[in-house]
Design a protein around this motif. Sequence first.
Motif, PDB file in Angstrom:
ATOM      1  N   TYR A   1       0.901  -1.215   0.027  1.00 17.75           N
ATOM      2  CA  TYR A   1       0.045  -0.104  -0.119  1.00 17.75           C
ATOM      3  C   TYR A   1       0.788   1.119   0.085  1.00 17.75           C
ATOM      4  CZ  TYR A   1      -4.128  -2.908   0.792  1.00 17.75           C
ATOM      5  OH  TYR A   1      -5.159  -3.748   0.762  1.00 17.75           O
ATOM      6  N   VAL A   2       1.900   0.937   0.744  1.00 17.05           N
ATOM      7  CA  VAL A   2       2.821   2.384   0.718  1.00 17.05           C
ATOM      8  C   VAL A   2       3.548   2.681  -0.612  1.00 17.05           C
ATOM      9  CG1 VAL A   2       4.948   3.283   1.924  1.00 17.05           C
ATOM     10  CG2 VAL A   2       3.378   2.093   3.059  1.00 17.05           C
ATOM     11  N   ILE A   3       3.969   1.618  -1.276  1.00 16.40           N
ATOM     12  CA  ILE A   3       4.634   1.840  -2.433  1.00 16.40           C
ATOM     13  C   ILE A   3       3.479   2.326  -3.418  1.00 16.40           C
ATOM     14  CG2 ILE A   3       5.746   0.653  -4.370  1.00 16.40           C
ATOM     15  CD1 ILE A   3       7.274  -1.102  -2.344  1.00 16.40           C
ATOM     16  N   ALA A   4       2.407   1.585  -3.507  1.00 15.58           N
ATOM     17  CA  ALA A   4       1.337   2.003  -4.228  1.00 15.58           C
ATOM     18  C   ALA A   4       0.741   3.531  -4.240  1.00 15.58           C
ATOM     19  CB  ALA A   4      -0.004   1.004  -4.208  1.00 15.58           C
ATOM     20  N   ALA A   5       0.938   3.836  -2.874  1.00 15.71           N
ATOM     21  CA  ALA A   5       0.375   5.303  -2.743  1.00 15.71           C
ATOM     22  C   ALA A   5       1.438   6.305  -3.291  1.00 15.71           C
ATOM     23  CB  ALA A   5       0.317   5.278  -1.210  1.00 15.71           C
ATOM     24  N   ALA A   6       2.807   5.997  -3.115  1.00 13.02           N
ATOM     25  CA  ALA A   6       3.869   6.963  -3.644  1.00 13.02           C
ATOM     26  C   ALA A   6       3.704   6.986  -5.134  1.00 13.02           C
ATOM     27  CB  ALA A   6       5.182   6.431  -3.050  1.00 13.02           C
ATOM     28  N   ILE A   7       3.527   5.892  -5.969  1.00 14.07           N
ATOM     29  CA  ILE A   7       3.385   5.626  -7.267  1.00 14.07           C
ATOM     30  C   ILE A   7       2.272   6.431  -7.865  1.00 14.07           C
ATOM     31  CG2 ILE A   7       3.336   4.094  -9.439  1.00 14.07           C
ATOM     32  CD1 ILE A   7       5.222   2.210  -7.784  1.00 14.07           C
ATOM     33  N   ILE A   8       1.112   5.938  -7.029  1.00  9.71           N
ATOM     34  CA  ILE A   8      -0.197   6.599  -7.633  1.00  9.71           C
ATOM     35  C   ILE A   8      -0.011   8.415  -7.489  1.00  9.71           C
ATOM     36  CG2 ILE A   8      -2.680   6.851  -7.110  1.00  9.71           C
ATOM     37  CD1 ILE A   8      -2.620   4.018  -6.373  1.00  9.71           C
ATOM     38  N   GLY A   9       0.600   8.610  -6.401  1.00  7.02           N
ATOM     39  CA  GLY A   9       0.707  10.000  -6.311  1.00  7.02           C
ATOM     40  C   GLY A   9       2.036  10.837  -7.067  1.00  7.02           C
ATOM     41  N   GLY A  10       2.394  10.102  -8.325  1.00 11.34           N
ATOM     42  CA  GLY A  10       3.092  10.800  -9.007  1.00 11.34           C
ATOM     43  C   GLY A  10       4.639  10.362  -8.941  1.00 11.34           C
ATOM     44  N   THR A  11       5.099   9.501  -8.022  1.00 15.14           N
ATOM     45  CA  THR A  11       6.485   9.437  -7.813  1.00 15.14           C
ATOM     46  C   THR A  11       7.004   8.326  -8.928  1.00 15.14           C
ATOM     47  OG1 THR A  11       6.292   9.686  -5.430  1.00 15.14           O
ATOM     48  CG2 THR A  11       8.388   8.514  -6.076  1.00 15.14           C
ATOM     49  N   SER A  12       7.913   8.881  -9.806  1.00 15.62           N
ATOM     50  CA  SER A  12       8.382   7.879 -10.920  1.00 15.62           C
ATOM     51  C   SER A  12       9.579   6.980 -10.363  1.00 15.62           C
ATOM     52  CB  SER A  12       8.880   8.791 -11.800  1.00 15.62           C
ATOM     53  OG  SER A  12       9.554   8.177 -12.894  1.00 15.62           O
TER      54      SER A  12
END
Length: 417
Positions: free
Chosen positions: A348-359
């Motif tokens: 969930y943490v990795i998904a949140a970061a990536i969904i939030g625009g982190t490349s």
Amino acid sequence: MRNALRALELDLRLIGMIGALAVIWIGFDILTGGAFLTPRNLWNLSVQAASIAVMATGMVLVIVTRNIDLSVGSILGFTGMIIGVVQTQFLPDLWGFDHPLTWVVAVLVGIAVGGAIGAFQGVLIAFLGVSSFIVSLGGLLVWRGGAWWVTTGQTVAPMDSLFKRLGGGFEGAIGAGPSWMVGIAAALLAIAVLLASRRRRAHYGFPVRPLWAEGVVIALLTAVILGAVLVVNAYPLPAPIVRRMMEAQGLATDGDLPLIAHGFAIPVLIALAVGALVTFLSSRTRFGRYVFAIGGNPEAAELSGINTRWVMVSVFGLMGALCGLSACIATARLNAATNANGTLDELYVIAAAIIGGTSLAGGVGTIHGAMLGALVMQSLQSGMVLLGVDTPMQNIVVGIVLVAAVYIDTIYRRGVK
């Protein structure tokens, strides 16, 4: 419309994420017969997302440096067990139960243990040259096993009464009046930051928004903040709790009971404070510039004189410390330290970061985007729980969303180039 969006200087990815969140909320509200968009569910949703949001802020910096940390959930579980043992076994022998400093020591121990674990993994990555994927994958196994060995698999409960407030619940809410004070202060602070940024850009000759666009952005931010206050204050405490509170104060409970609002939950305020601090750290300090420089071009960053190894250790140490803080929130919310605490949180943490625009390519990421991504992930889970979707199907949906987010990020980077 295009000229208006350009004048407002709004991030198109952020707008798309907000639109996706709106679609998720409206869709689940229709499917659940109006049970999703209620003050009660939105309040619980914010509390459930707090722990993930705290860790997602650190994960942004980790991914920006072209690394990954798969051990965050296990660090949370291990640190949570340490926190539980400290406040149920060690501190009571020192000064008894429910001491006013117990929760302070427990939080400091959690942050210190998590930070030490993160820094240790950072040393392995930066100085020994081991891949962050391998180190954090090993950490996922090691610290999950360590959580079991702390108490040989036993659940530790209950937690200190003051410590429990960090997890939310009626005892962990600040009430209506303080919530309005927090909301007004946050709105004034946001306006001050925007105006200071505008003044700074104008001073150095950089382009600034038109006055009408600045006013629109200020109005939108103020509306969002004060709207959040209205929502949390619209969720009243249950009648039995109000009755017990009045009886404890010697008040009569024969007539109609007053409506007492929950207000903001303490874990939500912690998550927002962490988001603000990490945003300042990443955008207004030398350390933050070093982090993004390493993510943009590690070789050039090292040749320019940046001590890339110690920056890397600091990033993973910060990630571990945030895991320790999240362990406090999660443990307090359960009122127990369990071996299963934090399971799959890394997803969930990795998904949140990536969904939030982190490349995943590094060099690009925003803290507010990751926190909004955490809210998106928790909204999906909460909505599926209300619909009665079983856990395996929830995991399938989360996996699909994660893959889709990476695909969208790839398309976006191609378009930018």
